[in-house]
Write a protein that holds these residues in place. Structure first.
Motif, PDB file in Angstrom:
ATOM      1  N   ARG A 122       5.659  13.467   2.172  1.00 53.33           N
ATOM      2  CA  ARG A 122       4.731  12.732   3.107  1.00 53.33           C
ATOM      3  C   ARG A 122       4.405  14.240   3.864  1.00 53.33           C
ATOM      4  N   GLY A 147      -3.276  11.151  -5.456  1.00 52.14           N
ATOM      5  CA  GLY A 147      -2.087  10.313  -5.687  1.00 52.14           C
ATOM      6  C   GLY A 147      -0.710  10.917  -5.793  1.00 52.14           C
ATOM      7  N   TYR A 149       0.923  12.596  -3.774  1.00 53.29           N
ATOM      8  CA  TYR A 149       1.554  12.818  -2.404  1.00 53.29           C
ATOM      9  C   TYR A 149       0.949  11.881  -1.413  1.00 53.29           C
ATOM     10  N   THR A 150       1.648  11.532  -0.144  1.00 54.34           N
ATOM     11  CA  THR A 150       1.194  10.699   0.552  1.00 54.34           C
ATOM     12  C   THR A 150       0.736  11.423   1.809  1.00 54.34           C
ATOM     13  N   THR A 151      -0.607  11.223   2.399  1.00 50.11           N
ATOM     14  CA  THR A 151      -0.949  11.814   3.709  1.00 50.11           C
ATOM     15  C   THR A 151      -0.570  10.822   4.702  1.00 50.11           C
ATOM     16  N   VAL A 152      -0.258  11.749   5.903  1.00 48.33           N
ATOM     17  CA  VAL A 152       0.225  10.671   7.222  1.00 48.33           C
ATOM     18  C   VAL A 152      -0.924  10.991   8.429  1.00 48.33           C
TER      19      VAL A 152
END
Ligand SMILES: *[C@@H]1O[C@H](CO)[C@@H](O)[C@H](O)[C@H]1NC(C)=O
Ligand SMILES: *[C@@H]1O[C@H](CO)[C@@H](O)[C@H](O)[C@H]1NC(C)=O
Ligand SMILES: *[C@@H]1O[C@H](CO)[C@@H](O)[C@H](O)[C@H]1NC(C)=O
Length: 323
Positions: A122, A147, A149-152
């Motif tokens: 994240r 895709g 990793y996740t961005t926050v």
């Protein structure tokens, strides 16, 4: 024509605002990047000693150049410059204020030692800004696609204590494994967790923020406005020399202007290369690479090389340096 008639004609003119010779500059006044504008306006901008010409900084950025004709100049990262150029082809990038190597900080405790270790993690950043461009381009060098990793999203913090919704607090609370954004947030994230427990990534050749000065074709065609802009660019040229060898007074002025603690500011100063940089081929190459990325995410056609060469107008800086 009778006297009365003349007076009637002249009267409305009396109500017009007196023409102001002040330069109006729109930018976000929260970031370290904009402070040369403040310094130049206060210390060096003096187009005609006898007049009361001033340079006024107002909150905003490049979009104001299109929406408010009283705005002569704007400052923003190259990302916002390119996004706005797509909407208004009359915008011109006329100078660089500072180039900043952005940093991405990650928790060693999350098993992160290399960029490739960010797979599945994240990562804090701000969508649609230079920070997101930086994070995505840096991770792409390690073979990570969007895709992977996740961005926050989160907010920046310029001074401790940092609120819960800011990246340094999310990071020290382990709600994110890493984050990449402009300073001083990254520095505060490092300090919150401790240098020994984090790993910091940066690569200026992959991404650096090119925080620039913009105007419009119309403004630059107007002889009076152009002359004031040229004079302001000279004032900036003097400012860069001061910022390259900062005294305690400069740190203190910058710290107060953006509400940053001086020791934190000193730690990030070396990542700031104060203008004017190069407005030449390498800048156009850099913008072209970033535009390829932005064109995909903004679902528009990428600019042609000729359009990018038109966007970067070196003539103001050249005129200013001829003295
Ligand atoms: C610049 O644009 C922003 C966003 O539209 C607006 O809030 C602000 O008032 C504008 N500033 C000026 C000086 O026109
Ligand atoms: C920075 O990125 C470039 C291009 O991907 C690469 O060739 C270079 O080795 C990188 N530098 C560092 C210090 O990682
Ligand atoms: C720009 O700055 C440099 C370095 O301080 C200086 O030598 C030069 O005279 C300046 N140019 C103008 C036109 O002010």
């Amino acid at each position: 024509m009778g006297l009365l008639h003349l007076l009637t004609l002249a009267l409305p003119l009396l109500h017009l605002p007196t023409p102001t010779l002040s330069l109006r500059i729109a930018c976000s006044q929260q970031w370290v990047e904009h402070t040369p504008l403040v310094y130049a306006a206060r210390n060096f901008y003096n187009p005609a000693a006898a007049s009361s010409d001033t340079a006024t900084i107002t909150n905003g950025g490049v979009p104001n150049l299109s929406s408010d004709r009283s705005i002569d100049l704007a400052a923003n990262a190259e990302t916002q410059g390119l996004k706005n150029y797509a909407r208004n082809k009359n915008i011109r990038l006329i100078g660089i204020l500072v180039e900043v190597t952005y940093r991405l900080v990650a928790h060693k405790g999350a098993g992160i030692n290399t960029l490739a270790d960010l797979r599945g993690k994240r990562i804090g950043t701000i969508a649609g800004t230079s920070a997101e461009v930086f994070v995505r381009q840096l991770l792409a060098t390690a073979g990570l696609a969007q895709g992977d990793y996740t961005t926050v999203n989160g907010n920046v913090c310029m001074k401790a204590p940092c609120a819960a919704d800011t990246f340094p607090a999310q990071f020290s609370g382990r709600r994110i494994d890493a984050f990449g954004v402009w300073e001083t947030s990254v520095e505060l994230g490092i300090q919150a967790v401790g240098e020994g427990d984090v790993v910091v990534f940066k690569n200026a050749s992959v991404y650096r923020e090119v925080y620039s000065l913009y105007s419009t074709q119309e403004k630059l065609r107007d002889a009076g406005t152009r002359q004031r802009i040229v004079q302001f660019v000279r004032a900036l040229n003097q400012t860069y020399e001061v910022f390259k060898r900062p005294t305690e007074a400069v740190y203190s002025m910058v710290g107060q202007t953006v509400n940053v603690d001086v020791p934190v500011l000193k730690n990030v100063w070396e990542d700031h290369v104060w203008g004017p940089g190069s407005l030449g081929k390498d800048l156009v190459d850099f913008l072209e690479r970033e535009d390829q990325y932005l064109a995909r995410t903004d679902r528009r056609q990428a600019f042609t090389r000729a359009e990018l060469e038109q966007f970067v107008d070196t003539s103001v800086y050249e005129e200013a340096m001829r003295g």
